[in-house]
Design a protein around this motif. Sequence first.
Motif, PDB file in Angstrom:
ATOM      1  N   ILE A  28       6.114  -2.926   7.392  1.00 15.88           N
ATOM      2  CA  ILE A  28       6.143  -1.497   7.056  1.00 15.88           C
ATOM      3  C   ILE A  28       6.229  -1.322   5.543  1.00 15.88           C
ATOM      4  O   ILE A  28       5.539  -0.471   4.968  1.00 15.88           O
ATOM      5  CB  ILE A  28       7.309  -0.798   7.778  1.00 15.88           C
ATOM      6  CG1 ILE A  28       7.031  -0.761   9.284  1.00 15.88           C
ATOM      7  CG2 ILE A  28       7.536   0.609   7.232  1.00 15.88           C
ATOM      8  CD1 ILE A  28       8.226  -0.355  10.130  1.00 15.88           C
ATOM      9  N   ASN A  30       5.117  -3.432   3.300  1.00 14.49           N
ATOM     10  CA  ASN A  30       3.779  -3.777   2.802  1.00 14.49           C
ATOM     11  C   ASN A  30       2.808  -2.609   2.979  1.00 14.49           C
ATOM     12  O   ASN A  30       1.987  -2.331   2.095  1.00 14.49           O
ATOM     13  CB  ASN A  30       3.224  -4.998   3.543  1.00 14.49           C
ATOM     14  CG  ASN A  30       3.937  -6.281   3.215  1.00 14.49           C
ATOM     15  OD1 ASN A  30       4.625  -6.393   2.197  1.00 14.49           O
ATOM     16  ND2 ASN A  30       3.799  -7.260   4.080  1.00 14.49           N
ATOM     17  N   PHE A  31       2.879  -1.942   4.122  1.00 12.64           N
ATOM     18  CA  PHE A  31       2.013  -0.806   4.411  1.00 12.64           C
ATOM     19  C   PHE A  31       2.202   0.311   3.384  1.00 12.64           C
ATOM     20  O   PHE A  31       1.236   0.831   2.828  1.00 12.64           O
ATOM     21  CB  PHE A  31       2.287  -0.296   5.829  1.00 12.64           C
ATOM     22  CG  PHE A  31       1.514   0.935   6.196  1.00 12.64           C
ATOM     23  CD1 PHE A  31       0.161   0.860   6.496  1.00 12.64           C
ATOM     24  CD2 PHE A  31       2.127   2.179   6.239  1.00 12.64           C
ATOM     25  CE1 PHE A  31      -0.569   1.993   6.835  1.00 12.64           C
ATOM     26  CE2 PHE A  31       1.418   3.317   6.572  1.00 12.64           C
ATOM     27  CZ  PHE A  31       0.071   3.219   6.869  1.00 12.64           C
ATOM     28  N   ASN A  34       0.839  -0.692   0.054  1.00  9.80           N
ATOM     29  CA  ASN A  34      -0.623  -0.598   0.047  1.00  9.80           C
ATOM     30  C   ASN A  34      -1.080   0.849  -0.152  1.00  9.80           C
ATOM     31  O   ASN A  34      -2.070   1.106  -0.832  1.00  9.80           O
ATOM     32  CB  ASN A  34      -1.195  -1.171   1.350  1.00  9.80           C
ATOM     33  CG  ASN A  34      -2.657  -1.518   1.245  1.00  9.80           C
ATOM     34  OD1 ASN A  34      -3.086  -2.179   0.298  1.00  9.80           O
ATOM     35  ND2 ASN A  34      -3.431  -1.078   2.218  1.00  9.80           N
ATOM     36  N   ASN A  63      -5.998  -6.319   1.546  1.00  8.45           N
ATOM     37  CA  ASN A  63      -4.864  -5.992   2.406  1.00  8.45           C
ATOM     38  C   ASN A  63      -5.223  -4.947   3.460  1.00  8.45           C
ATOM     39  O   ASN A  63      -4.683  -4.973   4.566  1.00  8.45           O
ATOM     40  CB  ASN A  63      -3.664  -5.525   1.580  1.00  8.45           C
ATOM     41  CG  ASN A  63      -3.004  -6.665   0.852  1.00  8.45           C
ATOM     42  OD1 ASN A  63      -3.185  -7.832   1.189  1.00  8.45           O
ATOM     43  ND2 ASN A  63      -2.232  -6.347  -0.167  1.00  8.45           N
ATOM     44  N   THR A  64      -6.131  -4.037   3.137  1.00 10.10           N
ATOM     45  CA  THR A  64      -6.537  -3.026   4.107  1.00 10.10           C
ATOM     46  C   THR A  64      -7.411  -3.634   5.189  1.00 10.10           C
ATOM     47  O   THR A  64      -7.212  -3.370   6.377  1.00 10.10           O
ATOM     48  CB  THR A  64      -7.270  -1.865   3.412  1.00 10.10           C
ATOM     49  OG1 THR A  64      -6.392  -1.277   2.445  1.00 10.10           O
ATOM     50  CG2 THR A  64      -7.692  -0.799   4.409  1.00 10.10           C
ATOM     51  N   GLY A  69      -4.630  -3.091   7.759  1.00  2.00           N
ATOM     52  CA  GLY A  69      -4.275  -1.789   7.197  1.00  2.00           C
ATOM     53  C   GLY A  69      -3.166  -1.848   6.166  1.00  2.00           C
ATOM     54  O   GLY A  69      -2.626  -0.833   5.788  1.00  2.00           O
ATOM     55  N   GLY A  70      -2.831  -3.046   5.732  1.00  2.00           N
ATOM     56  CA  GLY A  70      -1.804  -3.204   4.714  1.00  2.00           C
ATOM     57  C   GLY A  70      -0.478  -3.704   5.260  1.00  2.00           C
ATOM     58  O   GLY A  70       0.451  -3.933   4.492  1.00  2.00           O
ATOM     59  N   PHE A  71      -0.358  -3.891   6.578  1.00  2.00           N
ATOM     60  CA  PHE A  71       0.896  -4.385   7.146  1.00  2.00           C
ATOM     61  C   PHE A  71       1.167  -5.839   6.755  1.00  2.00           C
ATOM     62  O   PHE A  71       2.309  -6.264   6.710  1.00  2.00           O
ATOM     63  CB  PHE A  71       0.916  -4.228   8.667  1.00  2.00           C
ATOM     64  CG  PHE A  71       1.141  -2.807   9.090  1.00  2.00           C
ATOM     65  CD1 PHE A  71       2.420  -2.276   9.117  1.00  2.00           C
ATOM     66  CD2 PHE A  71       0.079  -1.991   9.441  1.00  2.00           C
ATOM     67  CE1 PHE A  71       2.642  -0.961   9.488  1.00  2.00           C
ATOM     68  CE2 PHE A  71       0.282  -0.682   9.823  1.00  2.00           C
ATOM     69  CZ  PHE A  71       1.569  -0.159   9.845  1.00  2.00           C
ATOM     70  N   ASP A  73       0.141  -8.936   3.793  1.00  2.00           N
ATOM     71  CA  ASP A  73      -0.209  -9.010   2.373  1.00  2.00           C
ATOM     72  C   ASP A  73      -0.934 -10.324   2.053  1.00  2.00           C
ATOM     73  O   ASP A  73      -0.433 -11.144   1.294  1.00  2.00           O
ATOM     74  CB  ASP A  73       1.059  -8.868   1.527  1.00  2.00           C
ATOM     75  CG  ASP A  73       0.783  -8.745   0.043  1.00  2.00           C
ATOM     76  OD1 ASP A  73      -0.397  -8.639  -0.350  1.00  2.00           O
ATOM     77  OD2 ASP A  73       1.753  -8.769  -0.729  1.00  2.00           O
TER      78      ASP A  73
END
Length: 188
Positions: A28, A30-31, A34, A63-64, A69-71, A73
């Motif tokens: 979360i 990381n999300f 991002n 990361n996306t 989705g960025g969760f 890295d």
Amino acid sequence: NDKVFINILNPISEGYASIVHENIRIGISNFFENLMFPVRFSNNLLQLKFQNSSEELGRFLVNTIWGLGGFMDPATKELNMQAHKEDFGQTLGFYGIGDGFHVVLPFLGPSNVRDIVGIGADSYVSVLSTTGDSDLRYKIPNNMVQQIGIKTFDVVNYNSLKLGQYESLKKDALDLYPFLRDIYTQAR
């Protein structure tokens, strides 16, 4: 701020940490990191740090797409692409604007006049703010209540990964206000 942190944020963060596994909380975090890509990217560009800007773009894409989705890295872990955390307060400093006097903002903590202006500019390009939503269509919250809810969740999640750090800093301080002011000024 100290009372709110100790008596409200910490207990909520501790409860949250006891329910949500650390790996999920890291995902979360990381999300949310991002999602801050537009702020970091635009401020690196404004500071003429083109290598850092291109690395930020690469990090965001990797990361996306590959980081779900960025969760995750993978940009950092697999490709060693580090984040270049720049904000508009730092951009103003880059162009020689002084920081002004120290301010402690309710719920937000230490700041200065320059960084308060920076917060306003950064909120314009931030995905997590309603500021500028009529100009920029990529905003997530539709209203101020959603914005506050999202930011509160981000803060609780972040704090749950840093439990005990504030208390460690606080016990080393003879006088908390100048201690936190000096730490903030040195970090900026």
